[in-house]
Design a protein around this motif. Structure first.
Motif, PDB file in Angstrom:
ATOM      1  N   GLN A 253     209.844  88.033  10.404  1.00  0.00           N
ATOM      2  CA  GLN A 253     209.216  87.628  11.656  1.00  0.00           C
ATOM      3  C   GLN A 253     207.822  87.088  11.361  1.00  0.00           C
ATOM      4  O   GLN A 253     207.094  87.662  10.549  1.00  0.00           O
ATOM      5  N   CYS A 254     207.479  86.001  12.006  1.00  0.00           N
ATOM      6  CA  CYS A 254     206.106  85.514  11.919  1.00  0.00           C
ATOM      7  C   CYS A 254     205.514  85.596  13.315  1.00  0.00           C
ATOM      8  O   CYS A 254     206.105  85.121  14.283  1.00  0.00           O
ATOM      9  N   ASN A 255     204.394  86.279  13.420  1.00  0.00           N
ATOM     10  CA  ASN A 255     203.776  86.553  14.716  1.00  0.00           C
ATOM     11  C   ASN A 255     202.408  85.891  14.797  1.00  0.00           C
ATOM     12  O   ASN A 255     201.601  86.006  13.879  1.00  0.00           O
ATOM     13  N   ALA A 256     202.174  85.194  15.878  1.00  0.00           N
ATOM     14  CA  ALA A 256     200.831  84.664  16.134  1.00  0.00           C
ATOM     15  C   ALA A 256     200.411  85.197  17.487  1.00  0.00           C
ATOM     16  O   ALA A 256     201.183  85.117  18.454  1.00  0.00           O
ATOM     17  N   GLU A 257     199.227  85.786  17.560  1.00  0.00           N
ATOM     18  CA  GLU A 257     198.794  86.279  18.861  1.00  0.00           C
ATOM     19  C   GLU A 257     197.319  86.033  19.117  1.00  0.00           C
ATOM     20  O   GLU A 257     196.521  85.916  18.196  1.00  0.00           O
ATOM     21  N   TRP A 258     197.012  85.950  20.372  1.00  0.00           N
ATOM     22  CA  TRP A 258     195.689  85.572  20.813  1.00  0.00           C
ATOM     23  C   TRP A 258     195.308  86.448  21.996  1.00  0.00           C
ATOM     24  O   TRP A 258     196.021  86.504  22.984  1.00  0.00           O
ATOM     25  N   VAL A 259     194.227  87.166  21.853  1.00  0.00           N
ATOM     26  CA  VAL A 259     193.722  88.019  22.934  1.00  0.00           C
ATOM     27  C   VAL A 259     192.415  87.414  23.433  1.00  0.00           C
ATOM     28  O   VAL A 259     191.493  87.184  22.647  1.00  0.00           O
ATOM     29  N   GLN A 260     192.351  87.154  24.723  1.00  0.00           N
ATOM     30  CA  GLN A 260     191.125  86.573  25.281  1.00  0.00           C
ATOM     31  C   GLN A 260     190.037  87.629  25.441  1.00  0.00           C
ATOM     32  O   GLN A 260     190.301  88.830  25.313  1.00  0.00           O
TER      33      GLN A 260
END
Ligand SMILES: [Zn+2]
Length: 377
Positions: A253-260
């Motif tokens: 799995q490749c995960n990209a995440e962004w939290v504002q």
């Protein structure tokens, strides 16, 4: 509002300035207790067959003593953070296209160990509950090629505490204790009602024996009663999966995440009791998550670990360092006569997991979960 302020004053008898500027853990944004919701163990986040039920539990462990700033590593603000989170899910296929799940987590422990062994700030208890219906807008099988597209809309209800306190000072003469609110990092929930938007896509059949998944999640965070709005959360995941020796699954799995960034209503917290440094919120992260699963009949056990490749934070925050999850899922039908998964399609070969759309008239693997099909007649 006045009422709440008074209650807080009584509760947090004294405010200590040195506790300001709490950093948030990178993945605080996600309601399932960490980054990326695990899809391992063939627990596909598409939909189930009608009248099919799935029970799943997982245990997630997080540890980190690594601090980051925008420019790289930073000196530690405290010694370490660790958590153990038990997550449970009950999912049910109401129709062949609509599945609803009820999910919830319990923190066995959330601990921040202070520098110079000054002590620990800990909490445990219920986290959040999520009601999460998902609907198949496409489920197409042609020859060996199978495509599925699912949309979901979730609603998160905070069950746990988000204003837990801890002792900061005991007067040696009087024995009187003084409290302050614990940092958001060790609260079991952030206390807001959130809305989740979800998209899932699966393709299998080409190349042969390989399955691709992708999902995307956006969590619109609400305000909590402390006047805090945690940053909206966006994640995109791609998965490549293959089954070996009939029931052993390997997924990458490749995960990209962004939290504002977090927002903060100064009119609510006029006395600045909650000590959150909003400049140390907001982050971006890319990680690789290898997963292993083993299935026996309709029961699957799985394990996964998160390997961060790239982390960028605003201000100073604790980064993801070690994150492991182990889980178990079990599927069954609530109606006895429903042996067939494909809404009346009478296939010669069926998936042992009874996956929706997994049947075939020729031997091979299930196009949904990758397990070897069983001959049923
Ligand atoms: Zn299957």
């Amino acid at each position: 509002m006045v009422k709440m302020r008074l209650r807080c004053l009584k509760f947090f008898a004294i405010h200590f300035c040195f506790l300001a500027n709490y950093p948030l853990l990178h993945s605080q944004g996600c309601c399932s207790g960490g980054s990326g919701s695990p899809i391992a163990g063939n627990a596909s986040q598409g939909v189930l067959a009608q009248h099919q039920m799935e029970l799943a539990s997982s245990l997630q462990y997080i540890y980190s003593d690594k601090f980051l700033t925008g420019n790289g590593e930073s000196s530690p603000l405290f010694q370490s953070f660790s958590s153990k989170y038990l997550y449970n899910r009950v999912a049910y296929g109401i129709t062949k296209d609509l599945t609803i799940s009820l999910e919830g987590g319990y923190y066995l422990n959330k601990t921040q160990t202070e520098l110079n062994a000054a002590g620990k700030i800990q909490s445990s208890g219920f986290g959040d509950m999520i009601i999460f219906p998902r609907y198949d807008i496409l489920n197409r099988k042609r020859l060996d090629k199978h495509d599925e597209l699912t949309i979901g809309l979730g609603y998160k209800i905070p069950l746990g505490k988000y204003n837990d306190s801890h002792v900061v000072f005991t007067n040696p003469t009087t024995g009187r204790q003084y409290f302050t609110i614990s940092p958001p990092l060790v609260q079991p929930t952030n206390g807001s009602q959130d809305v989740l938007f979800y998209l899932f896509y699966m393709h299998s059949g080409w190349p042969k024996n390989i399955r691709f998944f992708a999902n995307s999640m956006y969590i619109k965070k609400g305000w909590n009663a402390l006047g805090e709005k945690f940053g909206d959360f966006t994640a995109v995941n791609v998965f490549v999966s293959r089954t070996f020796m009939h029931s052993l699954g390997i997924t990458l799995q490749c995960n990209a995440e962004w939290v504002q960034k977090m927002r903060y209503n100064e009119n609510v917290d006029v006395l600045a009791l909650y000590n959150v440094d909003v400049n140390s919120t907001g982050s971006k992260k890319i990680s690789l998550i290898p997963q292993f699963s083993y299935s026996y009949k309709t029961c699957t056990i799985y394990g996964l670990a998160e390997v961060p490749l790239y982390q960028k934070v605003q201000g100073t925050q604790i980064g993801i360092q070690q994150q492991f999850t182990m889980g178990l899922s079990y599927r069954f039908f609530t109606k006895k006569d429903l042996k067939c998964d494909d809404a009346g399609n009478d296939f010669t070969y069926m998936c042992p997991m009874k996956c929706k759309g997994g049947g075939s008239n020729s031997p091979g693997i299930c196009s949904v979960c990758g397990m070897q099909l069983d001959k049923v007649k």
